[in-house]
Design a protein around this motif. Sequence first.
Motif, PDB file in Angstrom:
ATOM      1  N   ALA A  94       0.814  -1.222   0.000  1.00 31.42           N
ATOM      2  CA  ALA A  94       0.000   0.000   0.000  1.00 31.42           C
ATOM      3  C   ALA A  94       0.846   1.270   0.000  1.00 31.42           C
ATOM      4  N   ILE A  95       1.974   1.244  -0.695  1.00 34.20           N
ATOM      5  CA  ILE A  95       2.802   2.433  -0.839  1.00 34.20           C
ATOM      6  C   ILE A  95       2.345   3.184  -2.082  1.00 34.20           C
ATOM      7  N   PRO A  96       1.986   4.463  -1.960  1.00 36.88           N
ATOM      8  CA  PRO A  96       1.572   5.217  -3.155  1.00 36.88           C
ATOM      9  C   PRO A  96       2.681   5.238  -4.207  1.00 36.88           C
ATOM     10  N   VAL A  97       2.289   5.157  -5.465  1.00 37.40           N
ATOM     11  CA  VAL A  97       3.280   5.169  -6.546  1.00 37.40           C
ATOM     12  C   VAL A  97       4.147   6.420  -6.472  1.00 37.40           C
ATOM     13  N   ASP A  98       3.553   7.537  -6.079  1.00 42.83           N
ATOM     14  CA  ASP A  98       4.310   8.793  -5.992  1.00 42.83           C
ATOM     15  C   ASP A  98       5.423   8.730  -4.956  1.00 42.83           C
ATOM     16  N   ASP A  99       5.384   7.735  -4.063  1.00 41.32           N
ATOM     17  CA  ASP A  99       6.431   7.604  -3.056  1.00 41.32           C
ATOM     18  C   ASP A  99       7.681   6.911  -3.600  1.00 41.32           C
ATOM     19  N   PHE A 100       7.597   6.291  -4.779  1.00 33.85           N
ATOM     20  CA  PHE A 100       8.795   5.644  -5.329  1.00 33.85           C
ATOM     21  C   PHE A 100       9.036   5.970  -6.803  1.00 33.85           C
ATOM     22  N   VAL A 101       8.147   6.739  -7.420  1.00 33.56           N
ATOM     23  CA  VAL A 101       8.312   7.155  -8.815  1.00 33.56           C
ATOM     24  C   VAL A 101       8.237   8.676  -8.876  1.00 33.56           C
ATOM     25  N   THR A 102       9.041   9.278  -9.738  1.00 31.16           N
ATOM     26  CA  THR A 102       9.056  10.735  -9.865  1.00 31.16           C
ATOM     27  C   THR A 102       7.814  11.226 -10.614  1.00 31.16           C
ATOM     28  N   ALA A 103       7.700  12.563 -10.685  1.00 32.22           N
ATOM     29  CA  ALA A 103       6.522  13.177 -11.293  1.00 32.22           C
ATOM     30  C   ALA A 103       6.399  12.874 -12.781  1.00 32.22           C
ATOM     31  N   ASP A 104       7.472  12.404 -13.427  1.00 36.55           N
ATOM     32  CA  ASP A 104       7.367  12.089 -14.860  1.00 36.55           C
ATOM     33  C   ASP A 104       6.645  10.769 -15.108  1.00 36.55           C
TER      34      ASP A 104
END
Length: 305
Positions: free
Chosen positions: A252-262
């Motif tokens: 349940a880790i948000p994608v934004d916590d491991f992937v950049t804004a691109d």
Amino acid sequence: MPPTQSAPAQDARSDTAATPITQGTARAPAAQAAVVADPAQQRGLTERAIDKVKTVAKSASDVFSRVPCLPPKGGVPSMGSLPHVAKKLAAGEPVVIVAFGSSSTQGWGASAPEFSYPSRLLAQLKGQYPTADITVINRGKGGEDAPEMMKRLQGAVLDMNPDLVIWQVGTNAVLRNLDPAETGMLVEEGISRIQAAGSDVVLVDPQYSPRVTERAESAGRMVSLLRRIASLRRIGIFPRFEVMRDWHEKQAIPVDDFVTADGLHMNDWGYACFAQLLGDDIIRSVGQIKLGRNVPAEVLTYRPM
């Protein structure tokens, strides 16, 4: 999360890749003829340099402070043994690892070179084998996939005489709609050349990120293709796609916590956790050997995944 640098899309060319990043045991610099005229100024420069090192070290230790890095339930599948690395470590000889790939290897999305996965991997291996002479050479170049990588395989990888090649491949093939069959043939050719040169090989498949998962069918084919090649060629593979999907869907880790804004590249946390899990697998795969002792026989024999 720590701030990240602006990262262009992975299928854009990167001029910065012309200068590879090499991490490893420091070598003594050549004698310098410079004369320091002001000792106080020199002390100030030295103190600032030390403060910067301390800041980077603290940032590296703090990267998991908010979200811990955990492996998928059931762990990561074993990559089999790494006989060349194990033998070198046991003999106390220098170990050279080449991280070969595209922008995920080069470190696009990381806030500094120290937070690229090859840099974090080196730190982990040096922590496990503190007296070993281990070098990790970053040969990532943004925008590339198997066709471009094969053109520089000799000069960028094989000429380094590596003991292990970690080959991250397939993401740009998905983004550029390259023929999977052609990609597969090129990867198999590359594996043959790396093995013929006397190196261990580990593949790394595409990342689980929005720009990749929006092409779900193509991404799935690429992940399956690389897994099948690794099995047939009896080499290791780090299942990055499944590991990252586990972060999101199971942990349940948000994608934004491991992937950049691109929507494509990993950030400092993503690279750090990837490197930690990959490093754990490498350490297990060399049999947790102790330096200076003979390599156990089972380490020198391939163990199927």
